[in-house]
Design a protein around this motif. Structure first.
Motif, PDB file in Angstrom:
ATOM      1  N   GLY A 193       0.369  34.438  23.484  1.00  0.00           N
ATOM      2  CA  GLY A 193      -0.051  35.848  23.727  1.00  0.00           C
ATOM      3  C   GLY A 193      -1.040  35.730  24.931  1.00  0.00           C
ATOM      4  O   GLY A 193      -1.376  36.006  25.717  1.00  0.00           O
ATOM      5  N   SER A 194      -2.563  35.401  23.713  1.00  0.00           N
ATOM      6  CA  SER A 194      -3.607  35.600  24.771  1.00  0.00           C
ATOM      7  C   SER A 194      -4.328  34.566  25.241  1.00  0.00           C
ATOM      8  O   SER A 194      -4.452  34.903  26.153  1.00  0.00           O
ATOM      9  CB  SER A 194      -4.426  35.610  23.179  1.00  0.00           C
ATOM     10  OG  SER A 194      -4.265  33.891  22.738  1.00  0.00           O
ATOM     11  N   SER A 195      -3.085  33.233  25.009  1.00  0.00           N
ATOM     12  CA  SER A 195      -3.298  32.578  26.172  1.00  0.00           C
ATOM     13  C   SER A 195      -2.965  32.442  27.533  1.00  0.00           C
ATOM     14  O   SER A 195      -3.522  32.021  28.066  1.00  0.00           O
ATOM     15  CB  SER A 195      -3.060  30.677  25.788  1.00  0.00           C
ATOM     16  OG  SER A 195      -1.129  31.153  25.953  1.00  0.00           O
ATOM     17  N   GLY A 196      -2.201  33.747  27.936  1.00  0.00           N
ATOM     18  CA  GLY A 196      -1.225  33.549  29.244  1.00  0.00           C
ATOM     19  C   GLY A 196      -0.832  33.555  29.296  1.00  0.00           C
ATOM     20  O   GLY A 196       0.150  33.248  30.747  1.00  0.00           O
ATOM     21  N   CYS A 197      -0.592  31.467  28.500  1.00  0.00           N
ATOM     22  CA  CYS A 197       0.664  31.434  29.274  1.00  0.00           C
ATOM     23  C   CYS A 197       2.421  31.171  28.775  1.00  0.00           C
ATOM     24  O   CYS A 197       2.691  32.341  28.040  1.00  0.00           O
ATOM     25  CB  CYS A 197       0.621  29.496  28.151  1.00  0.00           C
ATOM     26  SG  CYS A 197      -0.970  29.125  28.950  1.00  0.00           S
ATOM     27  N   ALA A 228       2.693  20.340  29.770  1.00  0.00           N
ATOM     28  CA  ALA A 228       2.372  21.890  29.842  1.00  0.00           C
ATOM     29  C   ALA A 228       1.547  22.497  31.230  1.00  0.00           C
ATOM     30  O   ALA A 228       1.522  23.381  31.230  1.00  0.00           O
ATOM     31  CB  ALA A 228       1.749  21.545  28.878  1.00  0.00           C
ATOM     32  N   LYS A 229       0.704  21.090  31.824  1.00  0.00           N
ATOM     33  CA  LYS A 229      -0.498  22.235  32.661  1.00  0.00           C
ATOM     34  C   LYS A 229       0.818  22.609  34.027  1.00  0.00           C
ATOM     35  O   LYS A 229       0.818  23.672  34.299  1.00  0.00           O
ATOM     36  CB  LYS A 229      -0.636  20.892  33.582  1.00  0.00           C
ATOM     37  CG  LYS A 229      -1.777  21.526  34.543  1.00  0.00           C
ATOM     38  CD  LYS A 229      -2.821  22.934  34.345  1.00  0.00           C
ATOM     39  CE  LYS A 229      -3.336  22.621  36.055  1.00  0.00           C
ATOM     40  NZ  LYS A 229      -4.138  24.122  35.585  1.00  0.00           N
ATOM     41  N   SER A 230       2.226  21.830  34.636  1.00  0.00           N
ATOM     42  CA  SER A 230       3.190  22.200  35.270  1.00  0.00           C
ATOM     43  C   SER A 230       3.604  23.493  35.429  1.00  0.00           C
ATOM     44  O   SER A 230       4.491  24.007  35.806  1.00  0.00           O
ATOM     45  CB  SER A 230       4.083  20.413  35.529  1.00  0.00           C
ATOM     46  OG  SER A 230       4.529  20.292  34.762  1.00  0.00           O
ATOM     47  N   MET A 231       4.099  23.337  33.595  1.00  0.00           N
ATOM     48  CA  MET A 231       5.076  24.650  33.054  1.00  0.00           C
ATOM     49  C   MET A 231       3.909  25.886  33.019  1.00  0.00           C
ATOM     50  O   MET A 231       4.732  26.624  32.366  1.00  0.00           O
ATOM     51  CB  MET A 231       5.838  24.188  31.776  1.00  0.00           C
ATOM     52  CG  MET A 231       6.716  23.063  32.009  1.00  0.00           C
ATOM     53  SD  MET A 231       8.060  22.600  31.273  1.00  0.00           S
ATOM     54  CE  MET A 231       8.948  23.782  31.359  1.00  0.00           C
ATOM     55  N   CYS A 242      -4.388  19.070  20.764  1.00  0.00           N
ATOM     56  CA  CYS A 242      -3.806  19.651  20.997  1.00  0.00           C
ATOM     57  C   CYS A 242      -4.484  21.416  21.141  1.00  0.00           C
ATOM     58  O   CYS A 242      -5.343  21.529  20.746  1.00  0.00           O
ATOM     59  CB  CYS A 242      -2.253  19.660  19.992  1.00  0.00           C
ATOM     60  SG  CYS A 242      -3.589  20.440  17.990  1.00  0.00           S
ATOM     61  N   ASP A 243      -3.755  22.298  21.852  1.00  0.00           N
ATOM     62  CA  ASP A 243      -3.928  23.745  21.414  1.00  0.00           C
ATOM     63  C   ASP A 243      -4.105  24.799  21.048  1.00  0.00           C
ATOM     64  O   ASP A 243      -4.628  25.241  20.661  1.00  0.00           O
ATOM     65  CB  ASP A 243      -3.544  24.206  22.881  1.00  0.00           C
ATOM     66  CG  ASP A 243      -3.971  23.515  24.089  1.00  0.00           C
ATOM     67  OD1 ASP A 243      -4.491  23.155  24.461  1.00  0.00           O
ATOM     68  OD2 ASP A 243      -2.317  23.071  24.868  1.00  0.00           O
TER      69      ASP A 243
END
Length: 261
Positions: free
Chosen positions: A26-30, A129-132, A158-159
């Protein structure tokens, strides 16, 4: 296993990890997470926790076999993806690793090729992950991290790391609590870096005994105290302590001189 050797996992622990995943995403905005799914217990537990925390639509798994990956792993990963409703794809890394080895002059050892494979897999995860617009959820546990049993910038990259406070023994307990299939829980742990490789054979100790030693180290007990609790020879305890200290560089961020900007 008694409480003085290793604490047991509870439903409260499950809820805490799920909340961590929800909060971080949630905090990542992803929009969700991408996970490398190997067919082993760590990636299975991480995937199921993510599904329970975020919903299956926000979890995408990628199975990345090589020429030494058993077909049973594909069957397991496909089955879990279907059962849990996650996104799923297969990307074979054999040709990519072959090309990288060729670029390096060839003749790599099993370990070097295994590390190359782990880094190739992580490159795929981050690209997807970048593309999604998602983050990469790591699958390493506390036992692997303390022992340095991971590839830098490979499976160690990893993140977010939901299992960072869980020893391998805890991960098995966690798997039972959240409904991971029994055949995955019973499977001998392996990094899948070369044919026939298993974690316990490579490290020379079972996770059951290793985790008791690591927990003793975490509790700042002496080698003699740990040996008394676990029933292992003190030389084994000393050897594990030395390994944990020697591998500390793998757990730290890159060193840098001067002021951090």
């Amino acid at each position: 296993m008694t409480s003085d050797r290793l604490p047991r996992v509870t439903q409260d622990d499950v809820e805490e990890i799920k909340q961590f995943i929800r909060s971080y995403v949630g905090s990542s905005g992803c929009d969700g997470v991408v996970i490398g799914q190997s067919g082993g217990i760590d990636s299975a537990v991480t995937t199921k926790l993510a599904v329970d925390a975020l919903g299956a639509d926000h979890v995408h798994t990628i199975f990345m076999p090589s020429n030494v990956t058993p077909d049973s792993d594909r069957v397991s990963t496909e089955s879990m993806a279907k059962s849990w409703g996650t996104g799923y794809e297969i990307i074979n890394i054999t040709e990519a690793v072959d090309k990288l080895e060729e670029a390096l002059g060839g003749g790599l050892s099993k370990l070097d090729r295994g590390n190359l494979s782990a880094r190739c897999r992580m490159a795929i995860l981050y690209s997807r992950a970048k593309s999604m617009n998602r983050i990469v959820l790591g699958t390493s546990n506390q036992s692997e991290l303390m022992m340095g049993y991971f590839t830098k910038f490979g499976d160690g990259a990893c993140d977010a790391l939901p299992l960072v406070n869980m020893y391998k023994t805890n991960v098995r307990q966690l798997a039972r609590l959240i409904g991971v299939p029994d055949d995955i829980i019973a499977k001998p742990p392996t990094a899948g870096l070369w044919e026939g490789q298993t974690d316990e054979e490579e490290m020379g100790i079972s996770y059951v005994m290793l985790d008791q030693i690591l927990y003793g180290l975490e509790q700042e007990r002496t080698d003699r105290e740990i040996a008394s609790i676990t029933g292992l020879p003190i030389a084994n305890v000393q050897s594990i302590r030395a390994r944990v200290v020697a591998m500390s560089h793998k757990r730290l961020p890159a060193s840098r001189p001067g002021k951090v900007i």
